[in-house]
Scaffold this motif. Structure first.
Motif, PDB file in Angstrom:
ATOM      1  N   LEU A  42       0.836  -1.206   0.000  1.00 21.61           N
ATOM      2  CA  LEU A  42       0.000   0.000   0.000  1.00 21.61           C
ATOM      3  C   LEU A  42       0.864   1.247   0.000  1.00 21.61           C
ATOM      4  CD1 LEU A  42      -2.648   1.504   0.167  1.00 21.61           C
ATOM      5  CD2 LEU A  42      -2.657   1.141   2.649  1.00 21.61           C
ATOM      6  N   PHE A  43       1.883   1.239   0.846  1.00 25.97           N
ATOM      7  CA  PHE A  43       2.762   2.406   0.922  1.00 25.97           C
ATOM      8  C   PHE A  43       3.477   2.656  -0.408  1.00 25.97           C
ATOM      9  CE2 PHE A  43       6.966   4.253   1.732  1.00 25.97           C
ATOM     10  CZ  PHE A  43       6.571   5.464   2.268  1.00 25.97           C
ATOM     11  N   MET A  44       3.985   1.600  -1.001  1.00 26.11           N
ATOM     12  CA  MET A  44       4.658   1.769  -2.299  1.00 26.11           C
ATOM     13  C   MET A  44       3.694   2.321  -3.343  1.00 26.11           C
ATOM     14  SD  MET A  44       7.483  -1.163  -3.053  1.00 26.11           S
ATOM     15  CE  MET A  44       7.048  -2.636  -2.175  1.00 26.11           C
ATOM     16  N   ASN A  45       2.476   1.823  -3.316  1.00 29.21           N
ATOM     17  CA  ASN A  45       1.498   2.325  -4.280  1.00 29.21           C
ATOM     18  C   ASN A  45       1.240   3.815  -4.095  1.00 29.21           C
ATOM     19  OD1 ASN A  45       1.336  -0.256  -5.212  1.00 29.21           O
ATOM     20  ND2 ASN A  45      -0.680  -0.708  -4.315  1.00 29.21           N
ATOM     21  N   MET A  46       1.066   4.205  -2.856  1.00 26.30           N
ATOM     22  CA  MET A  46       0.812   5.616  -2.568  1.00 26.30           C
ATOM     23  C   MET A  46       1.956   6.492  -3.048  1.00 26.30           C
ATOM     24  SD  MET A  46      -0.706   5.156   1.308  1.00 26.30           S
ATOM     25  CE  MET A  46      -0.338   6.835   1.759  1.00 26.30           C
ATOM     26  N   LEU A  47       3.155   6.121  -2.600  1.00 29.42           N
ATOM     27  CA  LEU A  47       4.318   6.935  -2.946  1.00 29.42           C
ATOM     28  C   LEU A  47       4.549   6.955  -4.458  1.00 29.42           C
ATOM     29  CD1 LEU A  47       6.340   8.575  -1.280  1.00 29.42           C
ATOM     30  CD2 LEU A  47       7.935   6.683  -1.462  1.00 29.42           C
ATOM     31  N   SER A  48       4.411   5.799  -5.079  1.00 27.22           N
ATOM     32  CA  SER A  48       4.620   5.717  -6.526  1.00 27.22           C
ATOM     33  C   SER A  48       3.720   6.694  -7.264  1.00 27.22           C
ATOM     34  CB  SER A  48       4.322   4.298  -7.023  1.00 27.22           C
ATOM     35  OG  SER A  48       5.179   3.366  -6.422  1.00 27.22           O
ATOM     36  N   MET A  49       2.444   6.637  -6.950  1.00 26.15           N
ATOM     37  CA  MET A  49       1.499   7.482  -7.690  1.00 26.15           C
ATOM     38  C   MET A  49       1.716   8.958  -7.438  1.00 26.15           C
ATOM     39  SD  MET A  49      -2.041   5.358  -7.908  1.00 26.15           S
ATOM     40  CE  MET A  49      -2.120   4.625  -6.286  1.00 26.15           C
ATOM     41  N   CYS A  50       2.174   9.297  -6.228  1.00 24.86           N
ATOM     42  CA  CYS A  50       2.441  10.708  -5.934  1.00 24.86           C
ATOM     43  C   CYS A  50       3.693  11.208  -6.637  1.00 24.86           C
ATOM     44  CB  CYS A  50       2.612  10.912  -4.424  1.00 24.86           C
ATOM     45  SG  CYS A  50       1.097  10.721  -3.485  1.00 24.86           S
ATOM     46  N   VAL A  51       4.747  10.400  -6.606  1.00 25.90           N
ATOM     47  CA  VAL A  51       6.057  10.897  -7.003  1.00 25.90           C
ATOM     48  C   VAL A  51       6.373  10.676  -8.480  1.00 25.90           C
ATOM     49  CG1 VAL A  51       8.527  10.609  -6.647  1.00 25.90           C
ATOM     50  CG2 VAL A  51       6.981  10.648  -4.682  1.00 25.90           C
ATOM     51  N   PHE A  52       6.026   9.486  -8.968  1.00 27.79           N
ATOM     52  CA  PHE A  52       6.491   9.139 -10.316  1.00 27.79           C
ATOM     53  C   PHE A  52       6.131  10.147 -11.410  1.00 27.79           C
ATOM     54  CE2 PHE A  52       6.165   7.053 -14.439  1.00 27.79           C
ATOM     55  CZ  PHE A  52       7.454   6.568 -14.581  1.00 27.79           C
ATOM     56  N   PRO A  53       4.898  10.642 -11.445  1.00 26.84           N
ATOM     57  CA  PRO A  53       4.577  11.564 -12.541  1.00 26.84           C
ATOM     58  C   PRO A  53       5.459  12.803 -12.584  1.00 26.84           C
ATOM     59  CG  PRO A  53       2.589  10.770 -11.486  1.00 26.84           C
ATOM     60  CD  PRO A  53       3.730  10.318 -10.628  1.00 26.84           C
TER      61      PRO A  53
END
Lengths: 208, 208
Positions: free
Chosen positions: A158-169
DNA sequence: GCATTGTTTAACCAAATGGTTAATAGTGCA
DNA sequence: TGCACTATTAACCATTTGGTTAAACAATGC
């Protein structure tokens, strides 16, 4: 002594140097940055850099540790708080996207430098720079899973998903702009929308 | 003429150079890579690099365009196909995570270099390197939204979410390992799980 | 004023680095 | 065998780059 007129007016050579170094290190990375360039950007002589910071590496270290601090310090306060899980997610996403919007180059900078030199991270964590503590958040998630309030999911995922979606773009901005075939204005619009879209998406994903 | 014994046995100096250059450019970036180092890694003399590739920039360009090709060419075949939306998502995630697992440094490399030099991307897209075409996928998503099979979501946001969750954990690996406080083995386990976790997560998120 | 101390600069230096050259070795072919 | 051509190397070169130095300059305390 650092309260003389010049310093007061010009905010101090040191600060000008740090600002310039931040700008250039973040854009070009340690290897790509030139001391001469930083000096020029700070409006001073190259020798001044060494007068204040001894070496490129020392100056880089200042910028890097500032960057890591900013990046990591946002994690704990919200996720370790006492809000409900869904509120935590909303707050976290909003806060992190705001932060990355203000500092779009910061995550890519940190990740690139850590990739080039992974030992250093380990090193300076053991050197007192405390690791962000997600334990409380993880317990929270596990508890909600046990209570069947949300689907079974590993807190780490869950944490990876959250961070990924916030940061990657933000890291992938130039590439995504091309792939999505949108201009700057449209892309900024998309990014702004994400502040509200991502929490909805995540909460939907884990809601029972 | 390039079919003499030596070449046959050694697979060609050119290929050895490319392999070495790939390895080093990906790990250190254009600015951080040293021609000498690449030569040594290829087991040859530095002058040979110039004999085969003229300049560092030319050699870099070979690696970079190969990298972009790999990164982009995976997008269209699956997303542009005829599967149902959910199957597309499953296939895409699995294929992309497999790819990034095999080439963990590739996304970070591309993103760093594009950030340092955004004009170049535009340039070489207009230079014939075709842009991946997501139009069909976007129409597919919009049609499913209209039919109320999934919640209202902009295709661009869905795509960014998918790509973010697949790619980011690989770029951010050293950082995430530290933040999550896990060792290599555990982290690899988490990454492997994502192949199945992410599609569930996404489909849950958009399902009505 | 004047010595002291901290700040700033131009000129300089040595090492690193991308790139070149000229000579050498190897190979196919007439 | 000798000619033409490719592959390979060591030595070299010019520029870039991080870093130093010594002298000028400015501020502060006395």
């Amino acid at each position: 002594m650092q309260l003389n007129k010049k310093v007061k007016i010009e905010e101090g050579a040191e600060q000008k140097i740090i600002a310039a170094a931040r700008e250039i290190f973040l854009r070009k990375g340690m290897a790509g940055a030139r001391m001469e360039e930083i000096a020029k950007a700070a409006g001073i002589n190259k020798a001044m850099l060494h007068y204040y910071f001894r070496s490129k590496e020392k100056l880089f270290e200042v910028i890097m540790s500032e960057a890591k601090m900013q990046m990591f310090s946002r994690l704990h306060p919200i996720l370790g708080g006492d809000d409900s899980l869904f509120i935590k997610i909303e707050k976290f996403v909003e806060s992190y996207i705001n932060f990355v919007t203000e500092n779009p180059l910061l995550p890519g900078f940190i990740l690139h430098e850590i990739t080039k030199n992974p030992e250093k991270l380990v090193n300076d964590i053991s050197n007192g720079n405390k690791r962000p503590n997600l334990a409380k958040f993880f317990l929270h998630v596990e508890s909600e899973v046990k209570k069947k309030n949300i689907i079974a999911i590993q807190p780490e995922q869950l944490f990876m998903n959250m961070l990924s979606m916030c940061v990657f773009p933000f890291i992938g901005r130039p590439m995504l702009k091309t792939v999505l075939n949108v201009n700057d204005k449209k892309f900024n619009q998309l990014l702004a929308n994400r502040k509200k879209e991502i929490p909805v998406f995540i909460i939907n994903a884990i809601k029972r």
